[in-house]
Structures are given as C-alpha cells and as structure tokens.
Design an enzyme around this catalytic site. Structure first.
Site, short mmCIF file in Angstrom:
data_model
loop_
_atom_site.label_atom_id
_atom_site.label_comp_id
_atom_site.label_asym_id
_atom_site.label_seq_id
_atom_site.Cartn_x
_atom_site.Cartn_y
_atom_site.Cartn_z
CG ASP A 46 -8.22 -25.16 20.69
OD1 ASP A 46 -8.21 -26.34 20.98
OD2 ASP A 46 -9.03 -24.29 20.94
CE1 TYR A 51 -14.26 -21.37 21.57
CE2 TYR A 51 -12.31 -21.83 20.24
CZ TYR A 51 -12.66 -21.90 21.57
OH TYR A 51 -12.43 -22.47 22.55
CE LYS A 80 -11.71 -26.60 22.50
NZ LYS A 80 -11.46 -25.27 21.64
#
Length: 317
Positions: A46, A51, A80
C-alpha cells in the site's frame, strides 16, 4: 513460503488480507523494506501519491519480478489519488503519472485518499497553504471525482477502485450513485478505534474495510498505546509465543479488517506477517475489545478546523 489468505472482492479480484503500509518509507530504505516484505510473503503493498515513494515501490516490485520471486499478477498494488487532484479533469493524467512512477502498466487498487479536496496549485504542492499558512481546500464533490476514477477502470489503468477516510454516509452516497462499486474503504483501525460499526456497514454492502495505523504508532518511551504495552496483552502474546503487535494484528483480522501495518524495519516486517498460525479465544478477543476508546491517531485536524462540508469524522462512523 506461506502467503496471507485472500478475500474475494465484489468484482472478483482477490486481495491479500494483510498488507505492507509504506508511509514514510523512502529512498533505499523503503526499497529494501519492500523487497524484504515480498521475500517473506507479503503480496499486498500500500502506497500513495502523497507518500512520494511510488518510484521506490515500483522499483522494488520490478526487481523482484526480474529475479523471478513473483510475477506481476501475484502483487496487489494499492495507491491513492491525492486531494489536490479531485477535479475530474485531473484524475486520468495524474493516474498515468503514477503508473510511470511505478514503471508498471496497471494498478490493482486506486483509492480516493480523502473525501475532501485541496486546492490545485501544481503537481508538487501537496499541502497548498495561503500566506497565513492556512490549508486551502476545494469544494469538488467527491462523487464527481469518483466518476472520473471509474473511467480509469474502463481504460484498464486500474483494476479496482475504492475510497479512504470515508464515513458510512459518504460511502453510502457513493454506493447509491456509482457504476463501479468501491471494493474497500481504507480507514484508521486499531483496538483503540476498532471500527466495528463501519466494518458491519461495509460488509452489508460487499465492501471490505482496510485498516491503517493498526498498531497505533507505538511509542516505547511512554509505553503507549495501552493495547501494545499492557500486561494483559503481554500474557496473551506469551501464551502463543507471539508479540503484542502480532496479537493485535490477529485480532483485527478476526474482526474482518485488512490491516496494513507500516514498517521499514526488516525484523518487524517479518514479525507483522507471522500471524496466521494461531487464533485468539473469545475471552482474548473480549480483552482487546476493551481498548476501544474511539480516539484517533489521525484526526485530520487541519480539515476539521476549517469546517469543510465533507469532513468525515463529524458523525459517529
């Protein structure tokens, strides 16, 4: 090698019920951590645009494919859509950029990181602030953003789509208006915030619940959170020859949650994965239920303070 069991999603794809979170795993350390995780059996990885480590994540996966350790289809890669890209016009181009960050040709699961959009300045301004240092939000309707994400599935860029940090009303609104169902809602979930009500709502709608910060960001210096450092959990851990974090992850899996503990430490990455050879008793589950306070490690206070209409945590679940 033992792999995590998988759960069948509402679109037929399989998702491993334990994943590796990668927030703050950057540079060579992040790459090494992901390679180690794949070596010990993790297949669900994930990450997120926010990030800023998609290149490292992609390189680690590609290297492991090249070494013959895994095939691309063995890996379940989650990333995401960041909040500044909620304008439907921006969704496809940023997704393509993310694919090129990874060096891969599809993403397994693409999540809307939050229901709240931020003002778009450019691709690198992730937290747009004004001259008074106030976070700049946008009022794009997350349904419009979600509809743009549905197109990514049709284009073959992503296999599954989902949401993150959505409450039950927001998720219900997506479910009532979508063409392609979200497969998961990724939210904070730990014994302190066990999300039983939201998990039940998701399950009723054939949506999984993925849990981030499952270990509550342990702080050894102050021995918090209680569910990691309490004598009661230590007793349970000792009985099974496990550690408190392993007991906690086992508890969450038992609740039907898909935890994604984050670590760059190779020993902890291995430890967090080694939870499929024991089961907690009903009494032990009750002990862990006792740590539920509803308190969040990630309360999204920046958004809360700005009274945005889509702030997700204003209702119980």
């Amino acid at each position: 090698m033992k792999l995590a069991p998988t759960v069948k999603l509402n679109n037929g794809y399989e998702m491993p019920i334990l994943g590796l979170g990668t927030y703050n795993s950057k540079d060579n350390e992040g790459e090494a951590a992901i390679k180690h995780a794949i070596d010990v059996g993790y297949r669900h990885i994930d990450t997120a645009y926010f990030y800023q480590n998609e290149a490292e994540v992609g390189k680690a996966i590609r290297d492991k494919i090249e070494e013959g350790v895994v095939k691309r289809e063995d890996i379940f890669l989650v990333t995401k859509l960041w909040n500044v890209f909620h304008d439907p016009e921006r969704v496809e181009s940023i997704c393509r950029k993310q694919l090129s960050n990874f060096g891969l040709d599809y993403i397994d699961l693409y999540l809307m990181h939050m229901p709240v959009g931020y003002k778009y300045v450019d691709e690198d301004t992730l937290l747009p602030k004004n001259e008074d240092d106030v976070l700049q939000l946008s009022d794009v309707d997350y349904l419009d953003t979600y509809k743009a994400m549905e197109k990514l599935v049709k284009l073959g860029l992503v296999r599954s789509i989902g949401v993150s940090n959505f409450n039950s009303e927001q998720l219900g609104r997506v479910l009532a208006n979508c063409e392609i169902k979200p497969v998961t809602n990724q939210v904070e979930c730990s014994p302190a915030l066990n999300q039983k009500a939201l998990t039940a709502f998701c399950k009723k709608n054939d949506v999984t619940l993925t849990g981030y910060t499952p270990l509550g960001k342990p702080k050894p210096d102050i021995k918090k959170p209680d569910f990691i450092y309490s004598p009661e959990v230590a007793v349970i851990a000792k009985k099974y020859g496990k550690t408190a974090p392993q007991v906690v992850l086992r508890y969450l899996v038992g609740l039907g949650v898909i935890p994604i503990p984050k670590s760059s430490n190779t020993n902890r990455i291995s430890e967090n994965f080694d939870i499929f050879d024991f089961e907690l008793t009903a009494e032990e589950v009750t002990v862990l239920d006792g740590y539920h306070t509803g308190e969040r490690v990630v309360p999204l206070n920046l958004i809360k303070g700005l009274n945005h209409k889509y702030f997700p945590f204003a209702i119980e679940f």
